[in-house]
Design an enzyme around this catalytic site. Structure first.
Site, PDB file in Angstrom:
ATOM      1  CE1 TYR A 283     -12.245  77.437 -10.643  1.00  0.00           C
ATOM      2  CE2 TYR A 283     -13.944  76.855  -9.308  1.00  0.00           C
ATOM      3  CZ  TYR A 283     -12.997  76.663  -9.901  1.00  0.00           C
ATOM      4  OH  TYR A 283     -12.649  75.131 -10.191  1.00  0.00           O
TER       5      TYR A 283
ATOM      6  CB  SER B 237      -9.620  75.619 -14.034  1.00  0.00           C
ATOM      7  OG  SER B 237      -9.633  74.185 -13.719  1.00  0.00           O
TER       8      SER B 237
ATOM      9  CG  ASP C 135      -3.797  71.546 -17.864  1.00  0.00           C
ATOM     10  OD1 ASP C 135      -3.875  70.667 -17.085  1.00  0.00           O
ATOM     11  OD2 ASP C 135      -4.184  72.684 -17.918  1.00  0.00           O
TER      12      ASP C 135
ATOM     13  CG  HIS D 244      -4.694  72.799 -14.245  1.00  0.00           C
ATOM     14  ND1 HIS D 244      -5.332  72.892 -15.222  1.00  0.00           N
ATOM     15  CD2 HIS D 244      -5.669  73.360 -13.199  1.00  0.00           C
ATOM     16  CE1 HIS D 244      -6.771  73.422 -15.094  1.00  0.00           C
ATOM     17  NE2 HIS D 244      -7.000  73.392 -13.711  1.00  0.00           N
TER      18      HIS D 244
END
Length: 335
Positions: free
Chosen positions: A97, A178, A265, A304
């Site tokens: 991430y 994301s 989203d 999302h």
């Protein structure tokens, strides 16, 4: 008066006992009870969650540290079945991430364990700079002008796994969602030869215009903003949409890619994934060495990710792991 006394005694009783939950890559959740009124605190198991067909004793978890390009030591968890052979042939799923001060902590995932148990896989979770694992200094080391550190940390994780014979580049899949989808897009663009498969879920792919849509302006604190000249030059260097290049080395192609997005989203709007995959296909359509698939999956009536119904979660997991298995050439085994 009596009801008040009873209520106070009830509160006192609550204050003298504690429940807490432990979870890990191998533990779905164990709740412990501790009586704080006792002179010696001895936690006792209150409730344990068991998953049929999964034995913790069959797996191994380790935390290692590897060096990134600037010699910074980066932690990474590695999970696999006990007794695997380190001969460079294992399918590996590397997850990352690296942003917004968010720490990737150990957590249980049945789908990941099924990948390890039935597809012979190895899971690696890299705690990249930009996250919150070591406080604000760690966060600042992977944001704004230093965002490339995050990608370098991820490349270095992949190179560690290859050098230590866990896998090879053709057997290495990377995944992120994301901000992690940005990570996957940027890393695949920068070193397509290093990876065999890329899974980018609801990724931020257009770093020059993200701030113009829905809540995107709030991410300028971590990324910067292309409206400012200095920050434009940071962003354009790694923006996945703007750094797709046809490989110039003979025999090199982009890894198998699948992007996931939801048509509803409203956080990372679908245009990011749609523009990236369209540009990728356009750029590589005439590349003679490009035989790996470049796909997108648009889920209808989906956002999302939060609040997703169980049926949707199962559907997406099945699609993702089927794609990984096909791309890395691994087959289901029942043992």
């Amino acid at each position: 008066l009596l009801p008040a006394v009873c209520f106070l005694l009830f509160l006192l009783l609550l204050l003298l006992q504690m429940f807490y939950k432990f979870t890990s890559y191998l533990t779905p959740g164990t709740i412990y009870y501790c009586d704080l009124s006792q002179p010696t605190l001895e936690p006792k198991m209150h409730l344990e969650t068991e998953v049929k067909g999964v034995k913790q004793s069959d797996f191994e978890v380790k935390q290692i540290f590897y060096e990134s390009y600037d010699r910074t030591r980066i932690p990474m968890f590695i999970v696999h079945r006990k007794g695997i052979t380190l001969d460079g042939s294992n399918p590996v799923l590397l997850y990352g991430y690296g942003g917004f001060n968010i720490a990737l902590e150990p957590g249980f995932s049945l789908s990941r364990l099924l990948f390890i148990q039935h597809l012979g896989g190895v899971l690696a979770v890299a705690n990249l700079r930009g996250g919150g694992e070591y406080g604000e200094t760690w966060h600042k080391g992977g944001m704004l002008a230093k965002k490339q550190n995050v990608f370098d940390d991820f490349h270095s994780a992949a190179e560690y796994l290859i050098a230590n014979k866990y896998t090879n580049s053709k057997k290495l899949a990377i995944q992120g969602g994301s901000n992690g989808g940005l990570l996957v897009g940027a890393c695949v663009n920068q070193k397509p030869y290093l990876y065999g498969c890329g899974i980018a879920q609801v990724g931020v792919m257009d770093m020059l215009r993200f701030h113009k849509f829905t809540i995107g302006h709030a991410w300028c604190s971590d990324y910067g903003c292309s409206d400012k000249e200095e920050e434009f030059h940071w962003l354009v260097r790694y923006s996945p949409l703007h750094t797709i290049r046809k490989p110039l080395i003979a025999g090199v192609q982009f890894p198998s890619m699948i992007l996931f997005t939801g048509d509803h989203d409203d956080r990372v709007v679908p245009l990011h994934s749609l523009k990236y995959i369209a540009t990728l296909q356009q750029e590589l359509k005439d590349h003679p060495d490009q035989t790996n698939p470049l796909l997108i999956r648009v889920h209808v009536k989906e956002g999302h990710g939060r609040g997703k119904p169980t049926a949707k979660i199962l559907e997406e997991s099945a699609e993702m792991y089927s794609f990984i298995a096909s791309s890395l050439g691994t087959e289901w085994r029942s043992d």
